[in-house]
Design a protein around this motif. Structure first.
Motif, PDB file in Angstrom:
ATOM      1  N   THR A  18      77.665  11.641  18.401  1.00 58.29           N
ATOM      2  CA  THR A  18      76.578  12.227  17.486  1.00 58.29           C
ATOM      3  C   THR A  18      76.486  11.018  16.475  1.00 58.29           C
ATOM      4  O   THR A  18      75.438  11.297  15.595  1.00 58.29           O
ATOM      5  CB  THR A  18      77.047  13.433  16.991  1.00 58.29           C
ATOM      6  N   ALA A  19      77.663  10.369  16.095  1.00 61.68           N
ATOM      7  CA  ALA A  19      77.542   9.275  14.991  1.00 61.68           C
ATOM      8  C   ALA A  19      76.748   8.378  15.450  1.00 61.68           C
ATOM      9  O   ALA A  19      76.471   7.794  16.301  1.00 61.68           O
ATOM     10  CB  ALA A  19      78.992   8.959  14.809  1.00 61.68           C
ATOM     11  N   GLU A  20      75.846   7.916  14.011  1.00 60.95           N
ATOM     12  CA  GLU A  20      74.945   6.900  14.365  1.00 60.95           C
ATOM     13  C   GLU A  20      75.607   5.437  13.251  1.00 60.95           C
ATOM     14  O   GLU A  20      75.824   5.818  12.263  1.00 60.95           O
ATOM     15  CB  GLU A  20      73.551   7.304  13.771  1.00 60.95           C
ATOM     16  N   ILE A  21      75.585   4.543  13.874  1.00 62.74           N
ATOM     17  CA  ILE A  21      75.812   3.339  12.922  1.00 62.74           C
ATOM     18  C   ILE A  21      74.622   2.796  12.392  1.00 62.74           C
ATOM     19  O   ILE A  21      73.982   2.757  13.186  1.00 62.74           O
ATOM     20  CB  ILE A  21      76.848   2.211  14.009  1.00 62.74           C
ATOM     21  N   PRO A  22      74.748   2.755  11.110  1.00 61.23           N
ATOM     22  CA  PRO A  22      73.724   2.028  10.334  1.00 61.23           C
ATOM     23  C   PRO A  22      73.017   0.731  10.896  1.00 61.23           C
ATOM     24  O   PRO A  22      74.076  -0.056  11.226  1.00 61.23           O
ATOM     25  CB  PRO A  22      73.810   2.008   8.930  1.00 61.23           C
ATOM     26  N   ALA A  23      71.870   0.426  10.944  1.00 62.17           N
ATOM     27  CA  ALA A  23      71.498  -0.773  11.904  1.00 62.17           C
ATOM     28  C   ALA A  23      72.277  -2.137  11.082  1.00 62.17           C
ATOM     29  O   ALA A  23      72.500  -3.017  11.627  1.00 62.17           O
ATOM     30  CB  ALA A  23      69.954  -0.880  11.472  1.00 62.17           C
TER      31      ALA A  23
END
Length: 122
Positions: A18-23
């Protein structure tokens, strides 16, 4: 899935899914998120110290003076001050500020470039 079959999945599975690493980041986690959320608060404290013209010798006065001097780009260019000088000056203020106790060392370190609170040139 049993814990002993895949311990990493057991501990981190939900976050990994579920975690999204910022661009603009190469990695991400709770401590990075905490740091990013804290930066504006630290900057506000430092800018307030710079604006209030605190009593001479107080941590607030030292922080405010240091921030103001770092932000005076024309004067820095005129003096030819380098990063090593900045660190030496910050070290002096930290030693003078309650033997390194309290907010002053952290704030002065942030001003010196250990953190990312300084505005960038547009």
């Amino acid at each position: 899935m049993r814990t002993q079959d895949d311990f990493v999945e057991h501990l981190n599975g939900k976050w990994l899914k579920t975690a999204e690493i910022p661009a603009d980041k190469s990695s991400w986690g709770s401590f990075m998120e905490l740091r990013e959320n804290t930066q504006p608060q630290l900057r506000a404290i430092i800018e307030k110290a710079a604006a209030q013209h605190a009593a001479k010798g107080t941590d607030e006065q030292r922080i405010g003076d240091c921030y103001t001097s770092f932000m005076d780009e024309a004067r820095v260019e005129q003096l030819g001050v380098n990063r090593e000088h900045n660190f030496a000056q910050v070290g002096y203020w930290i030693r003078q500020s309650q033997q390194g106790q309290g907010i002053a060392p952290r704030a002065l370190g942030m001003i010196a470039g250990f953190g990312d609170i300084m505005p960038t040139a547009a």
